[in-house]
Design an enzyme around this catalytic site. Structure first.
Site, PDB file in Angstrom:
ATOM      1  CG  ASP A 146      -0.403   0.207   2.479  1.00 10.08           C
ATOM      2  OD1 ASP A 146       0.961   0.290   2.529  1.00 10.08           O
ATOM      3  OD2 ASP A 146      -0.919  -0.263   3.467  1.00 10.08           O
ATOM      4  CB  SER A 147       0.438   4.737  -1.122  1.00 12.24           C
ATOM      5  OG  SER A 147      -1.014   5.034  -0.642  1.00 12.24           O
ATOM      6  N   GLY A 148       0.610   3.909   2.236  1.00 14.94           N
ATOM      7  CA  GLY A 148       0.862   4.617   3.441  1.00 14.94           C
ATOM      8  C   GLY A 148       0.058   5.348   3.804  1.00 14.94           C
ATOM      9  CD  GLN A 202     -10.121   7.382  -1.193  1.00 15.37           C
ATOM     10  OE1 GLN A 202     -11.331   7.102  -0.733  1.00 15.37           O
ATOM     11  NE2 GLN A 202      -9.122   6.650  -0.781  1.00 15.37           N
ATOM     12  CG  ASP A 204      -5.829  -5.350   1.637  1.00 20.95           C
ATOM     13  OD1 ASP A 204      -6.402  -4.402   0.956  1.00 20.95           O
ATOM     14  OD2 ASP A 204      -5.517  -5.027   2.961  1.00 20.95           O
ATOM     15  CB  CYS A 211     -10.338 -26.956   6.925  1.00 18.63           C
ATOM     16  SG  CYS A 211      -8.976 -26.090   6.684  1.00 18.63           S
ATOM     17  CB  CYS A 236      -5.293 -25.724   7.752  1.00 19.67           C
ATOM     18  SG  CYS A 236      -6.028 -25.748   9.389  1.00 19.67           S
ATOM     19  CB  CYS A 244      -8.656 -28.792  10.249  1.00 15.50           C
ATOM     20  SG  CYS A 244      -9.477 -27.156  10.670  1.00 15.50           S
ATOM     21  CG  HIS A 285      -9.122 -22.657  10.449  1.00 18.65           C
ATOM     22  ND1 HIS A 285      -9.684 -24.012   9.725  1.00 18.65           N
ATOM     23  CD2 HIS A 285     -10.109 -22.038  10.632  1.00 18.65           C
ATOM     24  CE1 HIS A 285     -10.666 -23.855   9.443  1.00 18.65           C
ATOM     25  NE2 HIS A 285     -11.130 -22.670   9.955  1.00 18.65           N
TER      26      HIS A 285
END
Ligand SMILES: [Zn+2]
Length: 397
Positions: A114-116, A210, A288, A326, A328, A331, A357
């Protein structure tokens, strides 16, 4: 991992730049029968990403509690790094001297930074915004820093991410229209300066739309940002306190305004199971969010049956896995009872297993979501997820 067992060695920046400039990202997609949803593939300098896709957040050059091998095991294709945090500590210049962010954290897959802007406007103290940039004091030690579009791009070039974000000004969408319009106009000026300052040929740059939840401002922002030669378009300023209905309406409006724009579309800061469906149907390709990893550290895990709170005493005697379907490590090897015990004892393994998980389940949900776009079962799958999470919401309250 490219690291293997070798000790990381500092390399000069020149050594990590490609000798031949390459296209920074390629994006191909098929439209689907589901609203504006697209099924695609984005190729970066560090490999491909199937879209729609979720990016786990590695704020401090680590997805909290997971090693790069753990991350691979979750099925993660692309992760996010935070410019604000990494530049305050250990600093972008130091990461560059140590070979760039991929090498520093031993993750050889795609990274978006990201740009901050988001952290400057949400975390830092004593901000002063002018047309040139933002002056703020570090939330770590009170030291004074300056972030401009040019510096944000320089930091991201030093980090060496595959996708860099333009520097934008986030505002609370609940502020008076004039304040939202003012921040949007500044974001547009900063978008042009971010593009002019792009630092490396192997790094894509995404612009950020925006305009809060005001329909006219959003449309204007889409028109301005999509007219610029960005490699992708991000939708910012959502998931910051507005209602779910406002988010859905704004996303629909952005989808209409972007029309058949062929670039990847990234919805910033959204990562709840139900929101994925709302946004994918409105043309979003990338997500994200800290949510799956943050709630895992409080003992909340996501399953096909909805949310479970492992701190609940009912799980202390439950021999079943978090989610039998699952794949993982948590699990496959452990019971809810064991995890409930680890959380009560505040054992570090509890945080790792719950995070492992939630990331695995979220990425598997995205894989199933993509499959549902391909076979036309998107609406049925959404209904199941909405019902499961509505049920557990009620049970939790
Ligand atoms: Zn699991």
């Amino acid at each position: 991992m490219t690291q293997g067992g070798r000790k990381p060695r500092a390399r000069s920046r020149a050594a990590i730049l490609p000798s031949v400039p390459s296209p920074s990202v390629e994006f191909t997609f098929d439209t689907t029968a589901t609203g504006h949803a697209r099924l695609g593939r984005m190729t970066t300098a560090h490999g491909p990403i199937d879209t729609p896709q979720f990016m786990p957040v590695g704020t401090q050059a680590t997805v909290k509690s997971l090693s790069p091998a753990d991350l691979r095991a979750t099925g993660a294709q692309m992760i996010l790094g935070n410019t604000y945090h990494l530049n305050l500590r250990p600093t972008a210049e130091r990461i560059d001297r140590l070979g760039g962010l991929h090498r520093f954290m031993a993750w050889d897959g795609p990274i978006l930074t990201d740009s901050g802007g988001f952290q400057v406007f949400s975390l830092a103290d004593l901000r002063r915004v002018d047309d040139e940039g933002v002056t703020f004091t570090s939330h770590l030690d009170g030291s004074t820093h300056r972030l401009t579009p040019e510096r944000a791009m320089e930091i991201q070039a030093l980090l060496g991410s595959d996708v860099a974000m333009a520097f934008d000004q986030l505002v609370d969408p609940g502020l008076p229209r004039a304040a939202v319009a003012d921040a949007m106009a500044r974001t547009h000026r900063w978008a042009e300066r971010s593009l002019a300052a792009r630092g490396r040929p192997d790094q894509a740059v995404f612009g950020i739309v925006q305009g809060g939840v005001d329909p006219d401002l959003r449309r204007e922002s889409v028109a301005v940002v999509s007219a610029l030669p960005f490699d992708g378009i991000a939708i910012g300023g959502l998931s910051v306190g507005e209602s779910k209905a406002d988010m859905a309406t704004t996303l629909a409006l952005v989808a209409e305004a972007l029309g058949d724009d062929p670039r990847p579309r990234y919805l910033m800061g959204v990562g709840s199971p139900v929101d994925f469906f709302t946004a994918v149907e409105r043309g979003v390709d990338l997500f994200d969010c800290v949510l799956p990893t943050r709630v895992a550290r409080t003992g909340q895990v996501w399953t096909d049956a909805g949310r479970l709170n492992l701190r609940n005493a009912a799980f202390l005697d439950d021999p079943s896995p978090i989610d039998a379907a699952c794949a993982c490590e948590a699990c496959g090897q452990h019971s809810r009872a064991y995890l409930a015990h680890l959380f009560r004892a505040r054992e570090l393994l509890g945080y790792r297993l719950a995070t492992l998980h939630n990331v695995t389940w979220t990425l598997e949900l995205m894989r199933r979501l993509r499959a549902s776009l391909a076979d036309g079962s998107f609406d049925a799958m959404r209904a199941k997820v909405v019902a499961a999470f509505a049920r557990s919401e009620t049970a939790a309250s």
